[in-house]
Design a protein around this motif. Structure first.
Motif, PDB file in Angstrom:
ATOM      1  N   ASP A  10      -6.269   3.789   2.989  1.00  0.00           N
ATOM      2  CA  ASP A  10      -7.804   3.043   3.326  1.00  0.00           C
ATOM      3  C   ASP A  10      -8.241   2.377   2.328  1.00  0.00           C
ATOM      4  N   ARG A  11      -8.475   2.510   0.940  1.00  0.00           N
ATOM      5  CA  ARG A  11      -9.053   1.554   0.122  1.00  0.00           C
ATOM      6  C   ARG A  11      -8.098   0.270  -0.003  1.00  0.00           C
ATOM      7  N   CYS A  12      -6.650   0.708  -0.158  1.00  0.00           N
ATOM      8  CA  CYS A  12      -5.758  -0.475  -0.344  1.00  0.00           C
ATOM      9  C   CYS A  12      -5.975  -1.515   0.902  1.00  0.00           C
ATOM     10  N   VAL A  13      -5.752  -0.767   1.871  1.00  0.00           N
ATOM     11  CA  VAL A  13      -5.706  -1.744   2.915  1.00  0.00           C
ATOM     12  C   VAL A  13      -7.067  -2.496   3.203  1.00  0.00           C
ATOM     13  N   SER A  14      -8.322  -1.977   2.982  1.00  0.00           N
ATOM     14  CA  SER A  14      -9.584  -2.517   2.965  1.00  0.00           C
ATOM     15  C   SER A  14      -9.593  -3.552   1.915  1.00  0.00           C
ATOM     16  N   LYS A  15      -9.080  -3.544   0.857  1.00  0.00           N
ATOM     17  CA  LYS A  15      -9.058  -4.475  -0.273  1.00  0.00           C
ATOM     18  C   LYS A  15      -8.451  -5.645   0.210  1.00  0.00           C
ATOM     19  N   TYR A  16      -7.144  -5.177   0.527  1.00  0.00           N
ATOM     20  CA  TYR A  16      -6.098  -6.181   0.997  1.00  0.00           C
ATOM     21  C   TYR A  16      -6.339  -7.117   1.861  1.00  0.00           C
ATOM     22  N   TRP A  17      -7.277  -6.676   3.105  1.00  0.00           N
ATOM     23  CA  TRP A  17      -7.771  -7.596   3.895  1.00  0.00           C
ATOM     24  C   TRP A  17      -9.066  -8.517   3.399  1.00  0.00           C
ATOM     25  N   CYS A  35       0.675  -0.927  -0.213  1.00  0.00           N
ATOM     26  CA  CYS A  35      -0.094   0.009   0.057  1.00  0.00           C
ATOM     27  C   CYS A  35       0.976   1.363  -0.035  1.00  0.00           C
ATOM     28  N   PHE A  36       1.872   1.263   0.659  1.00  0.00           N
ATOM     29  CA  PHE A  36       2.693   2.378   0.778  1.00  0.00           C
ATOM     30  C   PHE A  36       3.500   2.677  -0.764  1.00  0.00           C
ATOM     31  N   ASN A  37       4.024   1.390  -1.514  1.00  0.00           N
ATOM     32  CA  ASN A  37       4.419   1.628  -2.918  1.00  0.00           C
ATOM     33  C   ASN A  37       3.400   2.222  -3.725  1.00  0.00           C
ATOM     34  N   LYS A  38       2.099   1.733  -3.450  1.00  0.00           N
ATOM     35  CA  LYS A  38       0.867   2.121  -4.450  1.00  0.00           C
ATOM     36  C   LYS A  38       0.468   3.546  -4.216  1.00  0.00           C
ATOM     37  N   CYS A  39       0.190   3.834  -2.990  1.00  0.00           N
ATOM     38  CA  CYS A  39      -0.369   5.231  -2.588  1.00  0.00           C
ATOM     39  C   CYS A  39       0.366   6.393  -2.431  1.00  0.00           C
ATOM     40  N   VAL A  40       1.919   6.303  -1.927  1.00  0.00           N
ATOM     41  CA  VAL A  40       2.768   7.486  -1.369  1.00  0.00           C
ATOM     42  C   VAL A  40       3.552   7.865  -2.470  1.00  0.00           C
ATOM     43  N   ASP A  41       3.556   9.010  -2.795  1.00  0.00           N
ATOM     44  CA  ASP A  41       4.348   9.739  -3.912  1.00  0.00           C
ATOM     45  C   ASP A  41       5.771   9.507  -3.441  1.00  0.00           C
ATOM     46  N   LYS A  42       6.666   9.183  -4.388  1.00  0.00           N
ATOM     47  CA  LYS A  42       8.053   8.928  -4.104  1.00  0.00           C
ATOM     48  C   LYS A  42       8.693  10.169  -3.913  1.00  0.00           C
ATOM     49  N   ARG A  43       8.198  11.350  -4.278  1.00  0.00           N
ATOM     50  CA  ARG A  43       9.099  12.701  -4.022  1.00  0.00           C
ATOM     51  C   ARG A  43       8.319  13.075  -2.832  1.00  0.00           C
ATOM     52  N   TYR A  44       8.831  12.874  -1.856  1.00  0.00           N
ATOM     53  CA  TYR A  44       8.324  13.437  -0.457  1.00  0.00           C
ATOM     54  C   TYR A  44       8.215  15.005  -0.756  1.00  0.00           C
ATOM     55  N   LYS A  45       6.932  15.504  -0.510  1.00  0.00           N
ATOM     56  CA  LYS A  45       6.571  16.853  -0.614  1.00  0.00           C
ATOM     57  C   LYS A  45       6.297  17.637   0.789  1.00  0.00           C
ATOM     58  N   GLU A  46       5.717  16.650   1.704  1.00  0.00           N
ATOM     59  CA  GLU A  46       5.259  17.049   2.923  1.00  0.00           C
ATOM     60  C   GLU A  46       5.537  16.117   4.180  1.00  0.00           C
TER      61      GLU A  46
END
Length: 84
Positions: free
Chosen positions: A59-66, A36-47
């Motif tokens: 949230d969606r990724c974890v829900s689908k994974y479970w 989920c981190f690789n799918k959802c978090v932008d690789k260029r950290y801005k914040e």
């Protein structure tokens, strides 16, 4: 000792099974977090914090994974047939 346990499992076997289950759960959590981190978090950290889009995606990724993990568990316990 086994007479006290209805399944006939002694304490050492129970600890071994619990340790195996814990290892499985840790590995499952690590795979879920990495996927989920690789799918959802932008690789260029801005914040420093996750933004709203990243939070929603996670949230969606974890829900689908479970959900998929539960479906696979049901299939395995039913002998490999998909639930109807």
């Amino acid at each position: 000792m086994a007479a006290n346990n209805p399944a006939g499992i002694d304490k050492e076997q129970a600890f071994g099974m619990a340790a195996t289950e814990m290892e499985y759960r840790v590995e499952l959590f690590n795979r879920l977090a990495q996927t989920c981190f690789n799918k959802c978090v932008d690789k260029r950290y801005k914040e420093a914090e996750l933004n709203m889009g990243e939070n929603s995606c996670i949230d969606r990724c974890v829900s689908k994974y479970w959900q998929v993990n539960g479906m696979i568990g049901q299939m395995l316990s039913a002998g490999g047939h998909p639930p109807m």
